[in-house]
Design a protein around this motif. Structure first.
Motif, PDB file in Angstrom:
ATOM      1  N   SER A  33       0.807  -1.223   0.000  1.00 16.65           N
ATOM      2  CA  SER A  33       0.000   0.000   0.000  1.00 16.65           C
ATOM      3  C   SER A  33       0.839   1.270   0.000  1.00 16.65           C
ATOM      4  O   SER A  33       0.298   2.373   0.007  1.00 16.65           O
ATOM      5  N   GLY A  35       2.346   2.726   2.253  1.00 18.67           N
ATOM      6  CA  GLY A  35       2.061   3.539   3.431  1.00 18.67           C
ATOM      7  C   GLY A  35       0.629   4.025   3.528  1.00 18.67           C
ATOM      8  O   GLY A  35       0.227   4.581   4.559  1.00 18.67           O
ATOM      9  N   GLU A  37      -2.137   2.378   3.860  1.00 14.72           N
ATOM     10  CA  GLU A  37      -2.900   1.707   4.911  1.00 14.72           C
ATOM     11  C   GLU A  37      -2.724   2.427   6.245  1.00 14.72           C
ATOM     12  O   GLU A  37      -3.683   2.590   7.010  1.00 14.72           O
ATOM     13  N   ALA A  38      -1.503   2.888   6.538  1.00 22.32           N
ATOM     14  CA  ALA A  38      -1.266   3.611   7.792  1.00 22.32           C
ATOM     15  C   ALA A  38      -1.978   4.958   7.790  1.00 22.32           C
ATOM     16  O   ALA A  38      -2.498   5.397   8.832  1.00 22.32           O
ATOM     17  N   SER A 212       4.837   5.272   5.799  1.00 21.95           N
ATOM     18  CA  SER A 212       5.384   3.949   5.498  1.00 21.95           C
ATOM     19  C   SER A 212       6.185   3.404   6.670  1.00 21.95           C
ATOM     20  O   SER A 212       6.226   2.184   6.893  1.00 21.95           O
ATOM     21  N   GLU A 214       5.459   4.274   9.891  1.00 24.62           N
ATOM     22  CA  GLU A 214       4.422   3.969  10.887  1.00 24.62           C
ATOM     23  C   GLU A 214       3.786   2.610  10.605  1.00 24.62           C
ATOM     24  O   GLU A 214       3.401   1.888  11.544  1.00 24.62           O
ATOM     25  N   HIS A 215       3.683   2.278   9.324  1.00 26.62           N
ATOM     26  CA  HIS A 215       3.027   1.023   8.961  1.00 26.62           C
ATOM     27  C   HIS A 215       3.735  -0.185   9.562  1.00 26.62           C
ATOM     28  O   HIS A 215       3.102  -1.200   9.866  1.00 26.62           O
ATOM     29  N   GLU A 216       5.048  -0.071   9.752  1.00 23.54           N
ATOM     30  CA  GLU A 216       5.822  -1.199  10.266  1.00 23.54           C
ATOM     31  C   GLU A 216       5.390  -1.608  11.669  1.00 23.54           C
ATOM     32  O   GLU A 216       5.644  -2.743  12.087  1.00 23.54           O
ATOM     33  N   LEU A 218       2.051  -1.006  12.879  1.00 26.95           N
ATOM     34  CA  LEU A 218       0.598  -1.109  13.016  1.00 26.95           C
ATOM     35  C   LEU A 218       0.244  -2.438  13.674  1.00 26.95           C
ATOM     36  O   LEU A 218       0.757  -3.489  13.283  1.00 26.95           O
ATOM     37  N   ARG A 221      -2.401  -5.366  10.234  1.00 25.96           N
ATOM     38  CA  ARG A 221      -2.009  -4.945   8.895  1.00 25.96           C
ATOM     39  C   ARG A 221      -2.549  -5.920   7.865  1.00 25.96           C
ATOM     40  O   ARG A 221      -2.443  -7.142   8.040  1.00 25.96           O
ATOM     41  N   SER A 225       3.146  -3.044   3.160  1.00 26.89           N
ATOM     42  CA  SER A 225       3.775  -1.727   3.337  1.00 26.89           C
ATOM     43  C   SER A 225       2.687  -0.676   3.505  1.00 26.89           C
ATOM     44  O   SER A 225       1.529  -0.922   3.223  1.00 26.89           O
TER      45      SER A 225
END
Length: 225
Positions: A33, A35, A37-38, A212, A214-216, A218, A221, A225
């Motif tokens: 995504s 980033g 998604e975040a 991106s 921050e997504h790491e 979440l 998920r 990404s």
């Protein structure tokens, strides 16, 4: 005499480009995504207008622009048979990723793109980040640069629009309206990239880069990404 960039596109060329740079080509783009998604999870992108603005920023100032320049540079290197330049571009493409997930996104899609071309008996490429793989393949196949850039940008943007449609959520028609409205920007980015060199690479899409990262972390998920 017309160059490969300027020449009219024949049917075989058009079919090849639209196949390679289509959501149906198995690069696994649907799993990434970038980033987004975040951004949706944090409520920063919550409607069609927000998605359009976010995409415009990525296209004009982030990976959209930089990847287009990398494609152009890789296309020229492949046309001249400069393997060393392609290797340097692959390293640069990886270094431009703001975090581990985005680097893996570029490398995984590039490797899948190369594997598919080899399995189809078309072109043998060393695994490398996606924009370098696309540019190198198009250059070696003698495909025109301008349309390659346009279709790559549309494919990249369309994948993110699809994610927005599903997860904001939006209607399919609104998603297509966003994609259509961004077409002039894609044309502008492609035109600039066609004449650019690696020295022109740079960006300031800071919000999407931070997203991106921050997504790491979440807790839940769907995308990689």
């Amino acid at each position: 005499m017309a160059t490969a960039t300027e020449a009219a596109i024949d049917g075989a060329t058009l079919l090849t480009l639209t196949r390679w740079l289509s959501p149906a080509f198995p690069t696994g783009a649907f799993a990434w995504s970038h980033g987004l998604e975040a951004e949706v999870a944090a409520g920063r992108v919550r409607d069609g207008a927000g998605l359009s603005d976010w995409l415009a920023g990525v296209l004009a100032h982030g990976a959209g622009r930089n990847d287009a320049i990398l494609i152009a540079c890789a296309w020229r290197a492949a046309r001249s048979g400069d393997a060393a330049a392609l290797g340097e571009l692959a390293e640069l493409a990886a270094a431009l990723a703001p975090g581990a997930e985005r680097e893996t996104e570029a490398r995984a899609q590039g490797a899948a793109f190369a594997r598919t071309l080899a399995a189809a008996g078309e072109i043998e490429l060393a695994p490398c980040p996606l924009p370098v793989a696309v540019g190198a393949a198009a250059g070696r196949a003698g495909l025109p640069l301008g349309p390659t850039l346009l279709l790559h940008l549309q494919n990249f943007t369309a994948n993110l629009v699809t994610i927005g449609v599903r997860h904001i959520p939006l209607g399919q028609s609104e998603g297509q309206a966003i994609l259509a409205a961004l077409a002039p920007l894609m044309e502008s980015v492609a035109d600039s990239a066609r004449k650019a060199t690696a020295d022109d690479i740079g960006g300031c899409a800071i919000a999407s880069d931070i997203a991106s990262l921050e997504h790491e972390t979440l807790p839940t998920r769907i995308f990689r990404s």
